[in-house]
Design a protein around this motif. Structure first.
Motif, PDB file in Angstrom:
ATOM      1  N   ILE A  42       5.511  -8.913  -9.630  1.00 22.45           N
ATOM      2  CA  ILE A  42       5.731  -8.001  -8.504  1.00 22.45           C
ATOM      3  C   ILE A  42       4.421  -7.729  -7.775  1.00 22.45           C
ATOM      4  CG2 ILE A  42       6.362  -5.629  -7.904  1.00 22.45           C
ATOM      5  CD1 ILE A  42       8.433  -5.744 -10.158  1.00 22.45           C
ATOM      6  N   GLU A  43       3.358  -7.453  -8.532  1.00 26.83           N
ATOM      7  CA  GLU A  43       2.058  -7.177  -7.923  1.00 26.83           C
ATOM      8  C   GLU A  43       1.527  -8.398  -7.183  1.00 26.83           C
ATOM      9  OE1 GLU A  43       0.538  -4.325  -7.653  1.00 26.83           O
ATOM     10  OE2 GLU A  43       2.203  -3.358  -8.696  1.00 26.83           O
ATOM     11  N   GLN A  44       1.733  -9.597  -7.771  1.00 24.25           N
ATOM     12  CA  GLN A  44       1.280 -10.820  -7.119  1.00 24.25           C
ATOM     13  C   GLN A  44       2.025 -11.055  -5.816  1.00 24.25           C
ATOM     14  OE1 GLN A  44       1.610 -14.276  -9.573  1.00 24.25           O
ATOM     15  NE2 GLN A  44       0.745 -15.676  -8.057  1.00 24.25           N
ATOM     16  N   ALA A  45       3.340 -10.810  -5.828  1.00 21.66           N
ATOM     17  CA  ALA A  45       4.146 -10.972  -4.605  1.00 21.66           C
ATOM     18  C   ALA A  45       3.697  -9.996  -3.526  1.00 21.66           C
ATOM     19  CB  ALA A  45       5.628 -10.760  -4.936  1.00 21.66           C
ATOM     20  N   LYS A  46       3.397  -8.766  -3.920  1.00 23.62           N
ATOM     21  CA  LYS A  46       2.907  -7.780  -2.952  1.00 23.62           C
ATOM     22  C   LYS A  46       1.578  -8.225  -2.342  1.00 23.62           C
ATOM     23  CE  LYS A  46       5.067  -3.634  -4.932  1.00 23.62           C
ATOM     24  NZ  LYS A  46       4.800  -2.327  -5.588  1.00 23.62           N
ATOM     25  N   ALA A  75       2.150 -11.138   0.077  1.00 27.43           N
ATOM     26  CA  ALA A  75       2.749 -10.667   1.335  1.00 27.43           C
ATOM     27  C   ALA A  75       1.717  -9.966   2.202  1.00 27.43           C
ATOM     28  CB  ALA A  75       3.924  -9.730   1.033  1.00 27.43           C
ATOM     29  N   LYS A  76       0.857  -9.179   1.570  1.00 28.71           N
ATOM     30  CA  LYS A  76      -0.188  -8.473   2.312  1.00 28.71           C
ATOM     31  C   LYS A  76      -1.184  -9.465   2.913  1.00 28.71           C
ATOM     32  CE  LYS A  76      -3.588  -4.756   1.790  1.00 28.71           C
ATOM     33  NZ  LYS A  76      -4.201  -3.795   0.837  1.00 28.71           N
ATOM     34  N   ALA A  77      -1.516 -10.525   2.153  1.00 30.80           N
ATOM     35  CA  ALA A  77      -2.453 -11.533   2.645  1.00 30.80           C
ATOM     36  C   ALA A  77      -1.862 -12.296   3.837  1.00 30.80           C
ATOM     37  CB  ALA A  77      -2.811 -12.503   1.526  1.00 30.80           C
ATOM     38  N   LYS A 116      -1.784 -13.400   9.684  1.00 35.18           N
ATOM     39  CA  LYS A 116      -1.120 -13.442  10.988  1.00 35.18           C
ATOM     40  C   LYS A 116      -1.824 -12.535  11.995  1.00 35.18           C
ATOM     41  CE  LYS A 116       3.525 -14.525   9.281  1.00 35.18           C
ATOM     42  NZ  LYS A 116       4.917 -14.019   9.147  1.00 35.18           N
ATOM     43  N   ALA A 117      -2.242 -11.375  11.541  1.00 36.63           N
ATOM     44  CA  ALA A 117      -2.941 -10.443  12.435  1.00 36.63           C
ATOM     45  C   ALA A 117      -4.269 -11.037  12.893  1.00 36.63           C
ATOM     46  CB  ALA A 117      -3.155  -9.109  11.723  1.00 36.63           C
ATOM     47  N   ASP A 118      -4.987 -11.680  11.949  1.00 32.42           N
ATOM     48  CA  ASP A 118      -6.263 -12.291  12.300  1.00 32.42           C
ATOM     49  C   ASP A 118      -6.070 -13.439  13.292  1.00 32.42           C
ATOM     50  OD1 ASP A 118      -7.652 -11.931   8.931  1.00 32.42           O
ATOM     51  OD2 ASP A 118      -7.513 -10.527  10.634  1.00 32.42           O
TER      52      ASP A 118
END
Length: 441
Positions: free
Chosen positions: A396-400, A403-405, A410-412
């Motif tokens: 779960i932590e890895q998936a989060k 997703a954050k990365a 995309k923002a960058d």
């Protein structure tokens, strides 16, 4: 007489086990909010609660008198009937306590006990065995009035706390002083819990001793060994911590801030101590839940999760009849089959307890995950002795993190694209200007 003596020993052991379940079931009443706000580390909180429950058990015996000389007319009931009734009532109370603990519902251990005893008495003796006037005045009315009273006190206290500290509005940690206050107020709640809930088991044991003539009926106070045994047992149960219910009260009803926690605990302690002084055998769980809801309503911008509150309220309504039904069934088996019935009851109760415990291990709630998002202000509790995360938690932590990365990438990319277009346009304008200038010269 030997059979009666053996049954008394069984009743005492079962009563102490109920006392143990009462301890871990009701730890949340005192320590859910200070754990939720980061005022106390989880294991420190339950240790403090255990010690203060132990001390509180020695401070009052008024509630014990209500149980041993109140709700049941023990006069004229033979020990051969009365002891199996108490035994069956305790089975009803323990079964309900274990089930609600598994579900994470902060239900009333007190009402589970009274429900079990009333159901068993109705089967063994009939309606005439219950003092309904005492049940109404000492149990039903306090159950209705105490949570509302505690909720109103917590609401007013929360409003006052935020009004007095208004200058800290907008500062995330401006009211951290309330965290220190929570250590005192939560300790007071734990002490109050000992003065009220430990007494109920003392009353049951005293009732059994009076039935077989081992204690004079005119002697209302329990023996010293009874007080010590009940105090130690409820303290041990408290130390183990009912983490499922701690999670529900700490973050399931509302997001508790330090000022709210301080107000809720103050209201809970005041209500329980006042009730103990008058011998009202109220539910500390109901009082604590009412206080948390009141504090949630008192803080501007706070949200009370009414769906969770509704589940808890349904649990409250079902406690007396459900525990009473189990107690009645157990009494029916015991009184019909005699000694074999008691043995069957004991085996069935043991099977239910073990089954519920094993079921709880599938999704265990521990100090490490009971308050996984505690203290979002950055004062999260450090747990150096916490077990490592499970594989599921790691995934779960890895998936989060992934997703954050991706979101950041995309923002960058969008930002880089805009900058590149702007740079290219500026360069083109400069080149055109330079060409025009050269041609003119």
């Amino acid at each position: 007489m030997e059979t009666a003596a053996l049954l008394v020993v069984l009743v005492i052991l079962l009563a102490l086990f109920f006392d143990f379940t009462n301890g871990f079931h009701d730890t949340a009443n005192a320590m859910a909010t200070p754990i939720a706000t980061g005022a106390l580390k989880p294991k420190t909180a339950v240790l403090l609660a255990a010690v203060l429950n132990l001390v509180g058990a020695f401070l009052s015996t008024e509630v014990s008198k209500t149980v041993s000389h109140g709700i049941i007319h023990e006069d004229g009931i033979q020990a051969a009937v009365f002891l199996p009734m108490i035994f069956a009532g305790l089975i009803g109370a323990i079964t309900w306590n274990m089930l609600t603990w598994l579900l994470g519902l902060p239900s009333s251990s007190s009402h589970a006990l009274f429900g079990g005893l009333i159901g068993a008495t109705l089967v063994g003796v009939g309606v005439q065995g219950i003092d309904f006037g005492m049940v109404l005045s000492k149990i039903i009315l306090p159950a209705l009035i105490a949570p509302v009273t505690a909720g109103i006190i917590a609401f007013v206290a929360t409003k006052a706390a935020y009004s007095i500290t208004r200058r800290y509005d907008g500062k995330p940690d401006g009211r951290d002083g309330f965290r220190w206050g929570q250590i005192f107020t939560s300790s007071l709640v734990a002490l109050a819990h000992g003065t009220n809930d430990a007494q109920k088991t003392m009353g049951v044991i005293t009732l059994a001793l009076i039935t077989v003539g081992w204690q004079n009926a005119d002697q209302a106070d329990p023996y010293l060994w009874v007080i010590i045994a009940c105090a130690v047992t409820i303290a041990l149960g408290t130390y183990l911590g009912g983490w499922r219910i701690i999670r529900t009260l700490g973050k399931g009803l509302t997001d508790v801030k330090p000022a709210q926690g301080f107000s809720a605990e103050s209201a809970t302690a005041a209500t329980i101590l006042a009730s103990s002084a008058f011998g009202f055998a109220l539910s500390t769980t109901q009082v604590a839940s009412g206080s948390v809801i009141g504090s949630g309503l008192g803080r501007r911008g706070s949200t009370v999760r009414w769906r969770t509150a509704g589940r808890i309220a349904i649990g409250w309504l079902l406690t007396l009849p459900a525990a009473g039904a189990v107690g009645a069934l157990a009494a029916l088996i015991a009184l019909w089959l005699g000694g074999w019935g008691i043995a069957i009851d004991a085996v069935l109760a043991l099977a239910v307890i073990i089954g519920l415990f094993l079921r709880s291990r599938r999704d265990a709630v521990t100090p490490a995950n009971a308050m996984s998002d505690v203290a979002e202000s950055g004062l999260a509790i450090d747990l150096p002795d916490a077990p490592p995360p499970t594989r599921r938690q790691q995934r779960i932590e890895q998936a989060k993190a992934e997703a954050k990365a991706r979101k950041q990438a995309k923002a960058d990319a969008r930002a880089q694209g805009k900058n590149g277009t702007r740079t290219k346009s500026t360069t083109a304008v400069r080149d055109e200007a330079g060409t025009e200038k050269g041609t003119g010269e």
